[in-house]
Motif scaffolding. Structure first.
Motif, mmCIF file in Angstrom:
data_model
loop_
_atom_site.group_PDB
_atom_site.id
_atom_site.type_symbol
_atom_site.label_atom_id
_atom_site.label_comp_id
_atom_site.label_asym_id
_atom_site.label_seq_id
_atom_site.Cartn_x
_atom_site.Cartn_y
_atom_site.Cartn_z
ATOM 1 N N HIS A 127 1.576 4.216 13.719
ATOM 2 C CA HIS A 127 1.100 4.736 12.443
ATOM 3 C C HIS A 127 1.376 6.176 12.162
ATOM 4 C CE1 HIS A 127 -0.842 1.977 9.633
ATOM 5 N NE2 HIS A 127 -1.309 1.418 10.476
ATOM 6 N N ARG A 132 -5.585 4.080 7.679
ATOM 7 C CA ARG A 132 -5.821 3.373 6.197
ATOM 8 C C ARG A 132 -4.905 3.605 5.281
ATOM 9 N NH1 ARG A 132 -11.304 6.334 5.240
ATOM 10 N NH2 ARG A 132 -9.910 8.297 5.490
ATOM 11 N N LEU A 134 -1.015 4.244 3.718
ATOM 12 C CA LEU A 134 0.501 3.938 3.894
ATOM 13 C C LEU A 134 1.367 5.113 3.301
ATOM 14 C CD1 LEU A 134 0.721 0.071 3.032
ATOM 15 C CD2 LEU A 134 0.578 1.415 5.281
ATOM 16 N N THR A 162 5.313 -1.403 10.933
ATOM 17 C CA THR A 162 3.942 -1.259 10.089
ATOM 18 C C THR A 162 3.773 -1.444 8.323
ATOM 19 O OG1 THR A 162 3.105 0.210 11.829
ATOM 20 C CG2 THR A 162 2.168 0.187 9.882
ATOM 21 N N GLN A 165 4.384 -5.032 7.654
ATOM 22 C CA GLN A 165 3.155 -5.834 7.628
ATOM 23 C C GLN A 165 2.174 -5.687 6.704
ATOM 24 O OE1 GLN A 165 2.151 -4.875 11.684
ATOM 25 N NE2 GLN A 165 3.865 -5.604 12.810
ATOM 26 N N HIS A 166 2.469 -4.449 5.963
ATOM 27 C CA HIS A 166 1.275 -4.214 4.991
ATOM 28 C C HIS A 166 1.719 -4.321 3.382
ATOM 29 C CE1 HIS A 166 -0.528 -2.335 8.646
ATOM 30 N NE2 HIS A 166 -1.570 -2.301 7.958
ATOM 31 N N GLN A 167 2.901 -4.983 3.438
ATOM 32 C CA GLN A 167 3.361 -5.230 2.075
ATOM 33 C C GLN A 167 2.402 -6.237 1.413
ATOM 34 O OE1 GLN A 167 7.557 -6.758 1.829
ATOM 35 N NE2 GLN A 167 7.453 -6.030 -0.441
ATOM 36 N N ASN A 168 1.913 -6.201 0.215
ATOM 37 C CA ASN A 168 1.193 -7.130 -0.720
ATOM 38 C C ASN A 168 1.828 -8.344 -0.740
ATOM 39 O OD1 ASN A 168 -1.321 -5.653 -0.272
ATOM 40 N ND2 ASN A 168 -0.854 -4.550 -2.227
ATOM 41 N N PHE A 173 3.503 -2.153 -2.606
ATOM 42 C CA PHE A 173 2.882 -1.490 -1.482
ATOM 43 C C PHE A 173 1.789 -0.763 -1.983
ATOM 44 C CE2 PHE A 173 7.219 -2.392 0.142
ATOM 45 C CZ PHE A 173 7.030 -2.874 1.391
ATOM 46 N N ASP A 177 -4.389 0.688 2.710
ATOM 47 C CA ASP A 177 -4.226 -0.694 3.390
ATOM 48 C C ASP A 177 -5.078 -1.774 2.903
ATOM 49 O OD1 ASP A 177 -3.646 -2.673 4.942
ATOM 50 O OD2 ASP A 177 -4.667 -1.740 6.810
ATOM 51 N N GLY A 178 -4.656 -2.647 2.197
ATOM 52 C CA GLY A 178 -5.481 -3.570 1.643
ATOM 53 C C GLY A 178 -5.809 -3.325 0.274
#
Length: 635
Positions: A127, A132, A134, A162, A165-168, A173, A177-178
């Motif tokens: 990261h 937390r 992006l 990274t 892996q965090h694409q909705n 994006f 995160d989340g």
């Protein structure tokens, strides 16, 4: 009453459009916006009053649109050096601004390497910045690419993974995160992934593009996070994302126009832009730099600086012996490991997404023991792929513990004759300087000595040949292996090459041998034959011909014959120009990594090669001597 309300509404919209949209073309609209930005830089105390972010984005845009000649040099100098950093995105923005002007952020600011600082302070666990968020990963990737970091670099690959892996699920994006997907961060993520060489038809980019379509307003503009009305900033970032995807903006035409039409509709007579229609009465403006870049349809990053290839001296010390010593073109300590493997003949394994060296050959990390690197004898403080090397650096990798300090040996003199004593000194680097070290084990071929209280020990070679000398001590890093030349060499051939400009030089071949043996055997006893060390080399002298930077000479063949009556180890030594000493190869290995054992009366062919680095600047003739030293194999 109803007719009056409708009339006022239509009139208001008409007045807005006729008042604000006055450019006859997209190019004219872009030039008006650019003129506005340039005029801002001429205001008194602009740098002090505008704020670091505005200054950076303004200068970035002016440079990206090739208009730097229109701003004051002093303003540019102060603006580029003004850097009140507080977070990762500040570094990313400043790096992008410096590179847009063609400057390397590693050396533009006095006594500062922004890439080193950036990675040291903010790169952790694949990261950049806050774990937390992006957006700092997104902008960090774009900035690193602008600074010349290749998409294949381990750090770039890690951040790419990274992001992916965090694409909705909806293709977008999030900022956090989340969190929910948002237009701005999705557009910037597309730019970042393209900078990392992700193909434009990649599934992640296509789903991200589909998400953006769901956020397009009928005006052609795009709706920002948790809003219902399009704004200029979000629309500008979408345009820049579409440019990097090589999409035609016309194919993104909505009911009332394209994204560029929307941006133009928000431009004022002065050249800057309103943020949203509903905020015009409050005078809220958009970021003119973003809109100007969009109107110019610039691909980000606007410039990727080309890093010069750096020639780095390196050494790799394993648990029981030296693995390789030489020179190589590399920008990070980890690149040395990956690039030198073929030339040095070792295998390796990386862990933690390529940021940690776990194994070389049989030396694998365990407990507190592992692979560590030193640059100019100082331990690295960041992962090996993150340490940016510079011209004067020298890298030592060793297998041991973090508290170990490096040793070195000094030989006085480094050439002698048999039975003539010399002095060997051992020193240790204490973190800032070299100091003598007593109790160090000195290996001189098969002889073992220990340094005295002053760090020195006397050594007397008994026979002609080359003596390999190095120092060891428990919980310290083994020294570099030095060569003591005793007497005359076993065999030597001349080397020659010409870089760019042919300028052949005559070379003299020196191949003398000198063996004086004393016969003190009992006359009544059948004497055993004296060991005879003798080799011949056929195939020299070698002339590699005319070469250019980045080229490789055709391989040359030579044969080494063991004409003596004992088994021997053959070790090379190269003297002469830097080209020969640093880049000569034997059997595809750097000459310093080459070893050969040869049985009596046997022979072996050797391939000799020479690679000229791309950044090699020493034109003209280059000569050297390749000497082969033969020593008897210990029984």
């Amino acid at each position: 009453m109803k007719k009056i309300l409708i009339f006022i509404s239509i009139l208001g919209l008409t007045l807005l459009n006729t008042h604000e949209v006055h450019a006859e073309s997209l190019e004219e609209s872009k030039q008006q916006a650019l003129n506005f930005l340039i005029d801002q830089t001429k205001r008194p105390q602009w740098i002090e009053t505008a704020g670091a972010s505005t200054v950076d984005w303004t200068l970035f845009t002016i440079a990206g649109l090739d208009a730097t000649q229109r701003i004051n040099e002093e303003v540019t100098r102060i603006g580029l050096q003004n850097f009140p950093q507080t977070q990762a995105t500040d570094y990313a923005r400043k790096i992008l601004t410096l590179t847009a002007f063609g400057f390397d952020p590693r050396n533009k600011l006095p006594d500062r390497n922004l890439i080193q600082e950036f990675l040291n302070n903010y790169y952790h666990h694949a990261h950049i910045g806050d774990q937390r968020l992006l957006n700092d990963d997104v902008w960090g990737m774009i900035a690193l690419r602008a600074a010349g970091i290749e998409p294949t670099d381990a750090i770039m690959q890690n951040i790419t993974n990274t992001l992916l892996q965090h694409q909705n699920q909806d293709g977008g994006f999030p900022l956090i995160d989340g969190g929910e997907s948002d237009v701005d961060n999705t557009a910037a993520a597309i730019i970042a992934l393209r900078a990392s060489n992700i193909p434009k038809n990649h599934a992640s980019l296509q789903t991200a593009k589909n998400f953006l379509r769901t956020k397009q307003h009928r005006t052609g503009g795009f709706v920002g996070f948790q809003d219902t009305e399009p704004n200029t900033d979000s629309t500008s970032w979408v345009v820049l994302a579409l440019v990097t995807l090589e999409e035609s903006i016309e194919t993104w035409r909505a009911q009332l126009g394209t994204p560029l039409d929307f941006i133009q509709s928000m431009q004022t007579r002065e050249g800057d832009f309103w943020w949203k229609v509903s905020t015009i009465p409050q005078g809220i403006k958009a970021n003119t730099a973003f809109a100007t870049l969009a109107l110019g349809q610039k691909k980000l990053p606007t410039r990727v600086i080309e890093l010069p290839n750096i020639d780095i001296p390196f050494r790799i010390e394993g648990a029981t012996k030296n693995i390789c010593t030489g020179h190589i073109q590399a920008r990070t300590p980890m690149e040395i490991i990956t690039s030198a493997a073929a030339s040095c003949g070792y295998t390796y394994e990386l862990d933690f997404n390529g940021t940690y060296l776990r194994r070389i050959n049989d030396d694998a990390a365990h407990d507190l023991t592992g692979w560590l690197y030193l640059v100019k004898w100082i331990p690295g403080t960041v992962p090996a792929p993150a340490h940016q090397l510079k011209e004067s650096d020298e890298v030592l990798w060793y297998f041991g513990e973090s508290t170990w300090k490096p040793l070195r040996v000094l030989i006085e003199p480094n050439k002698t004759i048999p039975k003539q004593p010399i002095t060997i000194r051992s020193e240790i680097f204490n973190g800032s300087a070299w100091q003598f070290e007593p109790g160090v084990t000195i290996h001189a071929d098969t002889d073992t000595l220990t340094t005295h209280a002053d760090g020195a020990v006397a050594y007397t070679p008994t026979e002609s040949g080359s003596v390999k000398i190095f120092a060891e001590k428990q919980s310290m890093v083994r020294s570099r292996m030095e060569t003591l030349a005793v007497g005359t060499p076993s065999e030597s051939i001349t080397l020659a090459a010409s870089v760019v400009i042919p300028n052949p030089e005559d070379n003299e071949e020196d191949g003398n041998e000198n063996n004086d043996n004393d016969d003190n055997e009992d006359e009544n006893q059948e004497p055993e034959p004296e060991p005879e060390i003798s080799i011949t080399v056929t195939g020299g002298p070698i002339n590699f011909g005319e070469l250019t930077p980045g080229s490789s000479a055709p391989l040359q063949q030579m044969t080494i014959n063991n004409t003596g009556n004992v088994n021997i180890d053959v070790n090379p030594e190269v003297e002469g120009s830097n080209l020969m000493k640093q880049f000569l190869k034997l059997n595809d290995l750097l000459w310093s990594a080459f070893e050969m054992r040869l049985g009596k009366q046997n022979q072996q062919e050797i391939r000799i090669g020479l690679n000229v680095p791309e950044n090699f600047q020493e034109a003209g003739a280059h000569t050297g001597n390749l000497t082969f030293w033969a020593t008897q194999v210990a029984q």
